[in-house]
Motif scaffolding. Structure first.
Motif: not given
Length: 146
Positions: A69-97
């Motif tokens: 779920t992170m493949r298209k996010r932060l792709k062209t930034t210095a963060m590429r490859g620097e974080a292992h992050v799970k995303t969470g999505t509900l109708n009214t909630v967005r999260a990362i951990a």
């Protein structure tokens, strides 16, 4: 379900994690009744970091700009490859951990949860959290991270 909750709470207590805001209904994380605070989740991540199974746990999370779920996010930034992050999505909630490195090579447990009736643009806000964490100034020698 009650026995499972008891086991989870015993594990948390054994790890020294107090989680008064944690509400478990079915354990999927998709229930509208389930709750956890960002601080409680960060405590769980810190315990996972110290676990003998941390490598397997961390490698199960999507890598920023690379896969899942992170493949298209932060792709062209210095963060590429620097974080292992799970995303969470509900109708009214967005999260990362997950875990993210800063520019100095320090690893941080990172959790951000956004609740809003219309969470448009939340992914950009959460990505900015990771970018700002990445740009942390060098820590004093007495500070500690994970």
């Amino acid at each position: 379900a009650k026995a499972a909750q008891r086991v989870v709470r015993q594990w948390l207590a054994k790890k020294g994690i107090t989680a008064p805001h944690l509400v478990m209904e079915n354990g999927s994380g998709l229930s509208r009744a389930e709750r956890v605070s960002a601080r409680e989740m960060a405590g769980m991540l810190q315990a996972a970091w110290k676990s003998p199974y941390s490598a397997e746990f961390i490698s199960s999370m999507p890598i920023a700009g690379t896969d899942g779920t992170m493949r298209k996010r932060l792709k062209t930034t210095a963060m590429r490859g620097e974080a292992h992050v799970k995303t969470g999505t509900l109708n009214t909630v967005r999260a990362i951990a997950g875990f993210s490195r800063d520019i100095n090579g320090n690893t941080w447990a990172v959790v951000a949860i956004l609740n809003d009736k219309a969470p448009f643009g939340a992914s950009s806000v959460l990505d900015q959290v990771l970018l700002d964490l990445y740009r942390q100034p060098k820590l004093p020698e007495t500070a500690s991270v994970l």
